[in-house]
Structures are given as C-alpha cells and as structure tokens.
Design an enzyme around this catalytic site. Sequence first.
Site, PDB file in Angstrom:
ATOM      1  N   ARG A   1       4.745  11.913  44.988  1.00 18.20           N
ATOM      2  CA  ARG A   1       5.201  10.533  45.169  1.00 18.20           C
ATOM      3  C   ARG A   1       6.583  10.450  45.791  1.00 18.20           C
ATOM      4  O   ARG A   1       7.197   9.380  45.811  1.00 18.20           O
ATOM      5  CB  ARG A   1       5.219   9.837  43.802  1.00 18.20           C
ATOM      6  CG  ARG A   1       3.825   9.529  43.308  1.00 18.20           C
ATOM      7  CD  ARG A   1       3.833   9.283  41.825  1.00 18.20           C
ATOM      8  NE  ARG A   1       2.457   9.143  41.364  1.00 18.20           N
ATOM      9  CZ  ARG A   1       1.915   8.002  40.973  1.00 18.20           C
ATOM     10  NH1 ARG A   1       2.619   6.897  40.981  1.00 18.20           N
ATOM     11  NH2 ARG A   1       0.670   7.947  40.575  1.00 18.20           N
TER      12      ARG A   1
ATOM     13  N   ASN B   1      10.222   4.358  27.803  1.00 19.78           N
ATOM     14  CA  ASN B   1       9.435   3.909  28.949  1.00 19.78           C
ATOM     15  C   ASN B   1       9.904   2.557  29.456  1.00 19.78           C
ATOM     16  O   ASN B   1       9.973   2.320  30.661  1.00 19.78           O
ATOM     17  CB  ASN B   1       7.948   3.857  28.582  1.00 19.78           C
ATOM     18  CG  ASN B   1       7.277   5.205  28.771  1.00 19.78           C
ATOM     19  OD1 ASN B   1       6.906   5.560  29.875  1.00 19.78           O
ATOM     20  ND2 ASN B   1       7.158   5.970  27.692  1.00 19.78           N
TER      21      ASN B   1
ATOM     22  N   GLU C   1      15.692  18.515  35.722  1.00 17.84           N
ATOM     23  CA  GLU C   1      15.142  18.724  34.377  1.00 17.84           C
ATOM     24  C   GLU C   1      15.334  20.192  34.007  1.00 17.84           C
ATOM     25  O   GLU C   1      14.925  21.074  34.749  1.00 17.84           O
ATOM     26  CB  GLU C   1      13.652  18.335  34.353  1.00 17.84           C
ATOM     27  CG  GLU C   1      12.850  18.861  33.167  1.00 17.84           C
ATOM     28  CD  GLU C   1      13.402  18.404  31.815  1.00 17.84           C
ATOM     29  OE1 GLU C   1      13.788  17.224  31.685  1.00 17.84           O
ATOM     30  OE2 GLU C   1      13.466  19.257  30.888  1.00 17.84           O
TER      31      GLU C   1
ATOM     32  N   ALA D   1      10.394  10.761  29.672  1.00 17.55           N
ATOM     33  CA  ALA D   1       9.911   9.381  29.811  1.00 17.55           C
ATOM     34  C   ALA D   1      10.878   8.453  30.547  1.00 17.55           C
ATOM     35  O   ALA D   1      10.522   7.852  31.567  1.00 17.55           O
ATOM     36  CB  ALA D   1       9.568   8.816  28.431  1.00 17.55           C
TER      37      ALA D   1
ATOM     38  N   ASP E   1      16.257   8.270  24.787  1.00 19.58           N
ATOM     39  CA  ASP E   1      16.782   8.741  23.507  1.00 19.58           C
ATOM     40  C   ASP E   1      18.281   9.031  23.511  1.00 19.58           C
ATOM     41  O   ASP E   1      18.821   9.444  22.485  1.00 19.58           O
ATOM     42  CB  ASP E   1      16.045  10.018  23.075  1.00 19.58           C
ATOM     43  CG  ASP E   1      14.603   9.745  22.685  1.00 19.58           C
ATOM     44  OD1 ASP E   1      14.189   8.562  22.713  1.00 19.58           O
ATOM     45  OD2 ASP E   1      13.896  10.707  22.339  1.00 19.58           O
TER      46      ASP E   1
ATOM     47  N   TYR F   1      -9.028 -15.025  13.336  1.00 19.64           N
ATOM     48  CA  TYR F   1      -9.775 -14.902  12.079  1.00 19.64           C
ATOM     49  C   TYR F   1     -11.276 -14.783  12.330  1.00 19.64           C
ATOM     50  O   TYR F   1     -11.858 -15.576  13.054  1.00 19.64           O
ATOM     51  CB  TYR F   1      -9.534 -16.104  11.163  1.00 19.64           C
ATOM     52  CG  TYR F   1     -10.607 -16.189  10.103  1.00 19.64           C
ATOM     53  CD1 TYR F   1     -10.701 -15.188   9.130  1.00 19.64           C
ATOM     54  CD2 TYR F   1     -11.573 -17.186  10.112  1.00 19.64           C
ATOM     55  CE1 TYR F   1     -11.726 -15.199   8.197  1.00 19.64           C
ATOM     56  CE2 TYR F   1     -12.596 -17.211   9.176  1.00 19.64           C
ATOM     57  CZ  TYR F   1     -12.671 -16.209   8.220  1.00 19.64           C
ATOM     58  OH  TYR F   1     -13.683 -16.215   7.315  1.00 19.64           O
TER      59      TYR F   1
ATOM     60  N   VAL G   1      21.905  20.002  34.495  1.00 16.61           N
ATOM     61  CA  VAL G   1      23.147  19.378  34.967  1.00 16.61           C
ATOM     62  C   VAL G   1      24.251  19.741  33.971  1.00 16.61           C
ATOM     63  O   VAL G   1      24.098  19.543  32.761  1.00 16.61           O
ATOM     64  CB  VAL G   1      22.978  17.857  35.104  1.00 16.61           C
ATOM     65  CG1 VAL G   1      24.316  17.200  35.428  1.00 16.61           C
ATOM     66  CG2 VAL G   1      21.955  17.555  36.202  1.00 16.61           C
TER      67      VAL G   1
ATOM     68  N   ARG H   1       8.656   3.096  43.720  1.00 16.28           N
ATOM     69  CA  ARG H   1       7.726   2.013  44.061  1.00 16.28           C
ATOM     70  C   ARG H   1       8.427   0.941  44.908  1.00 16.28           C
ATOM     71  O   ARG H   1       7.831   0.346  45.796  1.00 16.28           O
ATOM     72  CB  ARG H   1       7.192   1.355  42.776  1.00 16.28           C
ATOM     73  CG  ARG H   1       5.810   1.837  42.371  1.00 16.28           C
ATOM     74  CD  ARG H   1       5.342   1.212  41.054  1.00 16.28           C
ATOM     75  NE  ARG H   1       4.885   2.291  40.183  1.00 16.28           N
ATOM     76  CZ  ARG H   1       5.388   2.598  39.005  1.00 16.28           C
ATOM     77  NH1 ARG H   1       6.362   1.881  38.483  1.00 16.28           N
ATOM     78  NH2 ARG H   1       4.905   3.608  38.317  1.00 16.28           N
TER      79      ARG H   1
ATOM     80  N   CYS I   1       5.696  12.428  20.870  1.00 14.58           N
ATOM     81  CA  CYS I   1       5.052  11.817  19.691  1.00 14.58           C
ATOM     82  C   CYS I   1       3.699  12.431  19.413  1.00 14.58           C
ATOM     83  O   CYS I   1       3.153  12.296  18.313  1.00 14.58           O
ATOM     84  CB  CYS I   1       4.845  10.322  19.885  1.00 14.58           C
ATOM     85  SG  CYS I   1       5.908   9.559  21.104  1.00 14.58           S
TER      86      CYS I   1
END
Lengths: 467, 467
Positions: B81, B318, B44, B20, B296, B439, B91, B31, B54
Amino acid sequence: MTKSGGRDGTERLVVIGGDAAGMSAASQARRLRKPGELEIVAFERGHFTSYSACGIPYWVGGEVSGPDELIARTPEEHRERGIDLRLRTEVTGIDVAGQRVRARAVDTGAESWTPYDRLVIATGARPVRPDLPGVDAPGVHGVQTLDDGQALLDTLARTDGRRAVVVGAGYIGVEMAEALIHRGYEVTVVNRGSEPMATLDPDMGRLVRRAMEGLGITMVSDAEVTELPTGDDGRVRAVRTKDAEYPADLVILGIGVRPETSLARSAGLPVGAHGGLLTDLAMRVRGHRNIWAGGDCVEVLNLVSGQEQYVPLGTHANKHGQVIGTNAGGGYATFPGVVGTAVSKVCDLEIARTGLREKDADRVGLRYEAVTIESTSRAGYYPGASPMTVKMLAERGTGRLLGVQIVGREGAGKRVDIAAVALTARLTVEQMTALDLGYAPPFSPVWDPVLVAARKATAKVRQGQPG
Amino acid sequence: MTKSGGRDGTERLVVIGGDAAGMSAASQARRLRKPGELEIVAFERGHFTSYSACGIPYWVGGEVSGPDELIARTPEEHRERGIDLRLRTEVTGIDVAGQRVRARAVDTGAESWTPYDRLVIATGARPVRPDLPGVDAPGVHGVQTLDDGQALLDTLARTDGRRAVVVGAGYIGVEMAEALIHRGYEVTVVNRGSEPMATLDPDMGRLVRRAMEGLGITMVSDAEVTELPTGDDGRVRAVRTKDAEYPADLVILGIGVRPETSLARSAGLPVGAHGGLLTDLAMRVRGHRNIWAGGDCVEVLNLVSGQEQYVPLGTHANKHGQVIGTNAGGGYATFPGVVGTAVSKVCDLEIARTGLREKDADRVGLRYEAVTIESTSRAGYYPGASPMTVKMLAERGTGRLLGVQIVGREGAGKRVDIAAVALTARLTVEQMTALDLGYAPPFSPVWDPVLVAARKATAKVRQGQPG
C-alpha cells in the site's frame, strides 16, 4: 373531593384492561398509595392478567412448556397486593362527564356502573381479521392472546395436518413460521410485501427471506390473499391469492394488530391517525386531567420522526404502566417517546432495527445518506465469530443518526441498543465513531460493527458537504 | 515547505511503532494522500505489525490456532500500500528542533537519521516487570507481545510442569489463568488486591472470584510478591509472598503495562501523571503542531471524571490511529475521549464495566448513589435465560449516570454499551428508564436489566432530594 363515593373519602382508581400496561399501572399506584388512600379496581374481560403475548410463538414452538410460564403475575397475586381485580368483566361504556364506567359480567350479562376519580385505559389491541371469505372457519388461528395460543395448540394436537400457511411476514408471522417448521409442518408464508419483515428496508428484509428459505420455508411475495376456501367439513383447506392457491391444513393470521379504542372513541376521547389514543407526556389522554392511557391502545411519539406512531410492544406497555401508575398514585413521571427499536429471532438469525427506514425518512421530509457494511460479531480469529450486516441512515448535512438495521447471528440483535441510545441522545454518526464500546475478542472485532457503519456513514455525509 | 528533503517537494510522514495505532495512522494517511504527495516511513523494532495482543491469551489457551491469525495486516500488505515499513529498526532518538529521528538497525547496529515533516509516536506500552529477585529466570513469562506468546507456548510444549502461578488478577491475569486451566495446569492467582478485576468495585469483583474458584483456580488475595525463588537449574520454582510460598513450574506476570515514553521524554515532549504522552483533541502532542501520538503510549481524557487516564486498549489505539492518519493526511478528525468501557470473559462469565467505580467518583469529588440489581439475560421463561448482576452509580442531585458494572453469563457483557453511549451523552438515570431498548423474549426480559438498574437508581436519587 371524591366523586367515586369511596368510603371515608378514599379515592378510586379504575383500570380498564388487566394486561401489561393496566396491571403495571395498578401495581405502581398501589406501591405509592395504601388501600386506605386509594381504592384500585381493575376490569379484565379475559381469564388472565399480566401475560407475555410475545412469548406465544415460543409456547407453540415448544421452547416454552406452558401458558403459566408466560404469566408474570396471577390474579391472586394482584389481589393479595390490594387490587380489586374483576376478571371476565368487560367495560362497555365510559361516562366521562359522570366519571363512571359501565361493566358487564361476561358470564351472567349483569351490568353495573362503577364511579371513578381517576381512570386508566389499557384496552390493548385487537388482531387484524381481514374481511375475507373463510376467515372464521375452523383451522384459521390468530396468535394474540393466551386463549389463541391454547386454541392453536389444541388444533395442533387434534389434527394430523402437514401443511400450514402463515398470512403475513411481520415478526409474529416469521416467528410462527419457524415454530411450525419445528413441529414438522410444511410451511408457506404468504406476504403482501416484496420481502418479509417490512419493519426493515427491503434490502435487509431480503437477508431474512434467504434465511427462512434456508429453513425450508416457502416464501410467497407480493401476494394479496382473496379467500380462505373451506372443505366439505367446513374447515379451511387453502389460502387463495389473486394468482394462486396454497393448500393448507392450518392457517395462521399474522397480519398484526390495531389499537382497541372503540370504547374510548364512543366516550369522545381523542384518537390519532393510526387509531390509537393520543396522550401527553405524562400519559394522560389529551384534554383530560384524570384519565390516562397506555399500552397497545395508544399512539406514541417517535423522537426521530417527530410524529406519532403505533408501536404495540410489551416493553412500551410496561413503561407506560409504570409512568401512569406513578402519576395516578400522586407522583410524577413522563414517557418521552420511542425511537422505534425492535428485535426478533428466526432460528439463529437475529434481526434488529431502530429509528427510521428509508421510506420513513422520505415520508417525514428528512434527507439522508444510507450505508451498509459487513462485519463480524467477534474478532475474526475468535471461535464463533459470525457475519453481521449493518445498515445505517444519517441525515444529510448534519450527519445526525436516523436509523440502524442489523441482520446477523448470535450477538447481532442487541447491538441495536447502541443506536437506540444514540438516537435518543441525537448523536451524529461522526460522534458515534468515537463511542467507547466494549471490546475484547470474544465480544467484538476491534472496531465494533456499529462503529464500522458509523465510519462509513460519516465519510458519506462529509463527501456530500461543500468544502 | 518540506524539511524532509523528500523528492519533488514531497512531504514525509515518519511513524514510530508498527502496531495498531502507528499502522492505522499510516494506512489512513495513505488513503488520503498518494505516494507522490506524502512519503510514509514506519519504524518497528520487532518482527510483526498490526497484531492483536488481546488475542494472545486465546492463542495460549488453544482457542486460536496460531499467531498468524492475530495479525491484522502483514508487513508485505503495508508495503504494497505504499508504506516504507522498516522492521527490526528501533528509533533511538527524536530531534524535535531538527525534525528528524535517529534509527538503529537491531541486527547490524547501524544508525542513521531520517528527517520528517510530520511525526507519529506510537511506541506502545511496556509490561510492568517488578524489581523482584528471580523475575528474569526461565519459566517467568509476560504475555504482551507475539514473541512473549511464542516463548510461553515453547515453554508449555517443552516442560511437563503441573503448577502455574499467575501474578496479578487484572483481565490479562484472569484470562491467562483460564487458559492454563484449559491446558491442565493447577493454577494459583496471587493478587495484591482483595478481589480480582480491580477495574470493578470489590463487591462485583467478588462475583468473579467465586466463578474462578468454581473453575478450580486458587485465588490468593491481599498478597504482595517478594521473590520468585529459583531452583538449582536456575528455573523459577515458586512465587513467594510476605506470608507464604506457592510452588510453580511456570509463572505468568499479568501485572499490567505502562506507557513506553522514554524516547518522547528524552525529546522533551509532555507526559502526564500516569506517564503517558499528553495530546490535544486532534491527537497532536500538546504544544507541537506536527507531532501526533496515540495508542498505548498516551493518556486519554475520561469524559466522566474530566481527568486524564491511562487505558491501554486496542480499540482506542485503532481509533487514535484513524484520527491521527486523517489529520496527518490533511483531513480533520478528533478523539474526544473515553468513558472507561471494558469487557472480558472468563469461561462463560462475562464481565463489563464503564464509567467510574465508587473509588473513582470519590477521588474526583463526585457524590453518588449506588444500586445493584439482579436480573436475567432473557425473558425468565425463555430457554437459556441466565442471571446477571448490574451495579449502577448516579450522581447525587442531578441523577447523571456515572458508571455501570455488569457480571453475568451470555448476553451480559455487551449490555455495557448501552451505558457507554448514555455516559457519552451525559444522560441521567431517569432518562435511561425511558430508553427504547430492543425487547423480545430471546434477547431480554421486558425490562432490560440495565433499565431495572436505572429505575432503582432513579428512585434512590429522588429519595435523596428535598420535596
């Protein structure tokens, strides 16, 4: 120093109106002051006290079984708590200089004056009854009071009508349309505006119209009602607009309400541009140290626009009552104002708004950027995730949040509370992008829809900035 | 001035970790900067990118059909992208002075150095594997990664076990216990604390325990696991505590995670008391202008306690990624901190918290008043209204909101967002009593449960004040 002539120097608090604001005030004052210290007299012209008018559409729709369920506290319960509650007794005059009110027993017509040391005006609202031919004919119903609800249910039980026309497409009109669909009626909603729920911008109202049409409700837009034609039996038989006529066995007026302030006006008390009493932050009528007013008969400050607004909602009435009762009981509390939050439900569609619409911002001179995003109520992969549309307005330049509108399914409506708190705290949309909102797959996508909107609004605000 | 040796003076951004935080950062930087301006290389070590850890309990429980649904964006999508994504590449070293990282292909063992101008560390967390005899035996499963989830599902498909023991009663342990009940297991949860969900105060955790026991889950409290005994086949056969032994065909470790910062530590980067990297508000590693860290593997500032905290949650990861990508791409954004919001669901029980628990407040020297109230999710008369318990902490004297915990059914969990925004804005509980929350009978009682708690907390704060 009591002018009420109470026994033993006991002061007297008089409350006009036995619904949410009035009886909350009476109850809270009673919590703070014992009967030996403060006598509390409450006048109510109807049969009921402390009921939820907001629940009437659900009673008519059958989700709520009876009117008793809508009554939060009965007259007996109020009396047991030491409140001298006089039902079927209408206050017909306020003598501000003399510190007394004139009350008339509805059943006998007998009138008498009651002195007060402290006065609470909670006269509520009256439904708008348009001055149209036929508006008082049998078969034409309002839905503001429990008596209205009972009268409508009696009509539904007695007649075998098939066609209902609802005049007005605000939240009461929309809820009543759904209730009547549940009862097997063919329902037409005749609306003066271009889209239902004028509390939303039209682009969001369109989503509500589509959902209502999906339920089989016929939506008539931009229509002005000119007459409610009656049949030979005197009963309403149609709703006529400038352009057409819609046959009706039953007509519901869902046009809204106005503040009931004729009594207060006659007494010379100040009312605002929307016809509601004007109060200070302690809910005292402006210029009067011992008269408070709250609930559907007052105007409230909108903290976003900086102007008074008329927002007849039970949740505000209860808060007003709490504040008034605290102050009238010798304590201290204030009601700072509203941000304009409202939620409603049509079938499984949840509709929410808070803050300003585009036209509200325009009217008070605020320039804004508006964005609309589509997201889901839960993580996309989690069962029951449903689509949600969020529109967000941010002030140009500063990026301060100005308003949010949400239309979606389960889990959409109460998300507006995030924006309601953010408006109260005057957060910018950029500050909102960092809000630590609850996340877990059954509750939200990893970016809550409100955060997605805040991110888009932030980008748009920044785009408009030099450098 | 590029040190990466990129072609044509193009700078290079290197990202360590493809989940994430890392991939959000890479995507956001992309972007803002075209491939000709900024080269982006992401390493990765696993097979997957950008997945929702999650969601794993729901996958195991059968509510989510497969791992593909948990993947927000595939490696191919990232590559399309313009992100040079290198999977199965670990790594193994960061040379801060030389601005380069050493990476090893997991399959071939080949190593090489890659220079960077800007570096993002998003190495995530590693599950706590207690140093117990038997912890590596077949039948003992973690549930942190998609590979973990697949391994557990393989075990469930292969074996005909009937008894599962979950070690740990945090939200992962609780969710896994429910998932296994759905799969027909007899489930025992062995917990070191007195109540499950130590993220709540014990009085609120008790409500969760009762609900879990109601599902048929056996809850063992105050128990320290000493061994995971194995059978003749080498598979786990029980969980042993100091006092007892619980037979198990399957053991789930739900003990939580720690920041994965061994690489960063070796490079001399600063870590805090909880083992996470320390960053500034722009998510730069403290003392380093061109190294960012998020997700994390970092500690975050708790805005209520004023101290760093370790909160491994996808929603923060995120946001970190978004902020890092904006800054690494030449823009400007900050992550101000968290208030400690978390929601989870066990069957139809919704559990939420934000801000400080009693012991958190004690630890940082804040004196508080605590109140607990019972209310309902909707107007009491509206169908589906369900009970809800709200606990609220307010600072003594000032009345500032310090924390909220909610346990209830449908509609309870996301109400914590009201408190999350109020904590961010540093509202007092008295200010909260006036919040203009949504309400209508299907959504809330006329006093939202959060307002009821705020009223009670206000009264208690005021009681404690002189005058």
